[in-house]
Write a protein that holds these residues in place. Structure first.
Motif, short mmCIF file in Angstrom:
data_model
loop_
_atom_site.label_atom_id
_atom_site.label_comp_id
_atom_site.label_asym_id
_atom_site.label_seq_id
_atom_site.Cartn_x
_atom_site.Cartn_y
_atom_site.Cartn_z
N TRP A 1 -15.78 19.36 -58.37
CA TRP A 1 -15.20 18.76 -59.58
C TRP A 1 -14.05 17.83 -59.23
O TRP A 1 -13.26 18.09 -58.33
CB TRP A 1 -14.70 19.85 -60.53
CG TRP A 1 -15.81 20.60 -61.19
CD1 TRP A 1 -16.48 21.69 -60.70
CD2 TRP A 1 -16.39 20.30 -62.46
NE1 TRP A 1 -17.45 22.09 -61.59
CE2 TRP A 1 -17.43 21.26 -62.68
CE3 TRP A 1 -16.17 19.33 -63.42
CZ2 TRP A 1 -18.21 21.26 -63.82
CZ3 TRP A 1 -16.94 19.34 -64.57
CH2 TRP A 1 -17.95 20.29 -64.77
N VAL B 1 -13.69 24.15 -72.40
CA VAL B 1 -13.44 25.54 -72.01
C VAL B 1 -12.06 25.90 -72.52
O VAL B 1 -11.06 25.28 -72.13
CB VAL B 1 -13.51 25.72 -70.48
CG1 VAL B 1 -13.10 27.14 -70.10
CG2 VAL B 1 -14.91 25.42 -69.98
N ARG C 1 -18.84 15.49 -62.54
CA ARG C 1 -17.99 16.67 -62.61
C ARG C 1 -16.53 16.24 -62.75
O ARG C 1 -15.75 16.30 -61.80
CB ARG C 1 -18.18 17.54 -61.36
CG ARG C 1 -19.55 18.19 -61.25
CD ARG C 1 -19.70 18.92 -59.93
NE ARG C 1 -20.96 19.62 -59.84
CZ ARG C 1 -21.12 20.94 -60.07
NH1 ARG C 1 -20.07 21.68 -60.39
NH2 ARG C 1 -22.30 21.50 -59.96
N LEU D 1 -20.00 25.57 -67.36
CA LEU D 1 -19.94 24.12 -67.42
C LEU D 1 -21.11 23.47 -66.68
O LEU D 1 -21.72 22.53 -67.17
CB LEU D 1 -18.62 23.62 -66.80
CG LEU D 1 -17.38 23.73 -67.68
CD1 LEU D 1 -16.13 23.45 -66.87
CD2 LEU D 1 -17.46 22.77 -68.87
N ALA E 1 -17.61 18.70 -73.20
CA ALA E 1 -17.61 20.15 -73.43
C ALA E 1 -16.17 20.63 -73.32
O ALA E 1 -15.32 19.94 -72.75
CB ALA E 1 -18.50 20.87 -72.41
N LYS F 1 -24.12 23.64 -68.79
CA LYS F 1 -24.08 22.91 -70.06
C LYS F 1 -24.08 21.40 -69.90
O LYS F 1 -24.65 20.68 -70.74
CB LYS F 1 -22.84 23.32 -70.85
CG LYS F 1 -22.86 24.75 -71.38
CD LYS F 1 -23.93 24.95 -72.46
CE LYS F 1 -23.88 26.36 -73.02
NZ LYS F 1 -24.90 26.57 -74.07
N GLU G 1 -16.81 27.83 -64.60
CA GLU G 1 -17.46 26.79 -63.81
C GLU G 1 -18.97 26.88 -63.91
O GLU G 1 -19.66 25.86 -64.05
CB GLU G 1 -17.00 26.89 -62.35
CG GLU G 1 -17.25 25.64 -61.52
CD GLU G 1 -18.68 25.53 -61.01
OE1 GLU G 1 -19.17 24.39 -60.86
OE2 GLU G 1 -19.31 26.59 -60.77
N VAL H 1 -15.09 16.80 -69.19
CA VAL H 1 -14.96 18.08 -69.89
C VAL H 1 -13.47 18.35 -69.98
O VAL H 1 -12.67 17.80 -69.20
CB VAL H 1 -15.69 19.22 -69.15
CG1 VAL H 1 -17.16 18.89 -68.96
CG2 VAL H 1 -15.03 19.54 -67.81
N ALA I 1 -13.08 16.79 -64.92
CA ALA I 1 -12.44 17.75 -65.82
C ALA I 1 -10.97 17.40 -66.02
O ALA I 1 -10.24 17.15 -65.05
CB ALA I 1 -12.55 19.16 -65.25
#
Length: 277
Positions: free
Chosen positions: A52, A121, A25, A272, A119, A275, A269, A97, A27
């Motif tokens: 995260w 967002v 996790r 994510l 990924a 995914k 969240e 991500v 980000a």
């Protein structure tokens, strides 16, 4: 957020698995125009409370007092921002991500096109060059800035009135005033690359959809006056082979902290988690 592991208490294989899980996790948060890393003061504790690890840096020439913009900022390109972010990402133990807001959403998309993220967002994201974004509301939002000769190579900053009308239009005034006080200057070149991409020789805001192979979540806001929802919807359609789209009623551009921001954060969240984990 960090995990503290007692490696000696577990087998090498188990320790390796724990480290992998602790980093899964990860980000990178990317702010938008006039912002700094501080704009994530709601989202960072929200994400970290759900396990995260977050990284949020201020973009080049942004970590300065609001009244002291570096002259070089005016000619800083989106590609300069992307290059700096790329250096941060390649130094990480694994691909993160990316979560970007407004201009930061476009930067996140550019990073995904370079294969640097698992990924993306994209929160009320500025569109790539292939999507016409001009609308009456965003024309008015930048009219004063673009009335200055040479604006495309000079730093600029939204006034309080502009910020309250276009960025914080669904937030209470006190919150808008507080957030605006931390606004710094932004690059005129970056604004040109986003708003008038046909005048940009290097095509900095161009993204080939075929280069994006990771999941994307496009987040739009019904009352957004800077990046209206139809612009976000059209951008998502350009990437429909990998994209999901969600629109929040009653929300404006500032999905980072206006009343109801938690809905966007919770949806992002959960998306994510589904995914990439």
């Amino acid at each position: 957020m960090s995990e503290h592991l007692s490696i000696g208490a577990v087998s090498t294989r188990s320790a390796s698995r724990l480290i992998t899980l602790s980093m899964a996790r990860l980000a990178v948060l990317i702010h938008g125009m006039w912002g700094t890393s501080a704009v994530w003061h709601h989202w960072r504790p929200f994400l970290e409370g759900r396990g995260w690890h977050t990284i949020a840096h201020s973009l080049r020439h942004h970590d300065v007092p609001p009244d002291a913009p570096p002259e070089a900022l005016g000619e800083t390109s989106l590609l300069d921002y992307v290059a700096d972010l790329e250096r941060t990402i390649v130094a990480l133990p694994e691909k993160p991500v990316v979560i970007g807001h407004s201009m930061g959403g476009l930067l996140a998309l550019l990073l995904c096109a370079k294969g640097l993220a698992r990924a993306g967002v994209l929160l009320t994201p500025a569109p790539p060059a292939s999507v016409l974004a001009i609308r009456p509301s965003n024309l008015l939002a930048f009219a004063r800035i673009q009335a200055r000769w040479g604006w495309w190579r000079k730093p600029h900053r939204a006034t309080l009135g502009e910020a309250l009308s276009y960025t914080f239009n669904t937030a209470d005034r006190a919150m808008g005033v507080k957030e605006h006080s931390a606004f710094v200057h932004e690059s005129g070149r970056a604004l040109l690359e986003i708003a008038l991409p046909w005048f940009d020789r290097v095509k900095a805001a161009t993204v080939d959809p075929r280069c994006v192979t990771v999941p994307l979540l496009f987040v739009a806001a019904e009352r957004d006056r800077l990046v209206p929802p139809d612009v976000v919807r059209r951008t998502a359609k350009r990437f429909d082979h990998v994209s999901d789209y969600v629109e929040f009623d009653g929300q404006g551009h500032w999905v980072l902290g206006q009343p109801g921001w938690e809905r966007a954060a919770e949806h992002a969240e959960a998306w994510l988690t589904g995914k990439v984990l």
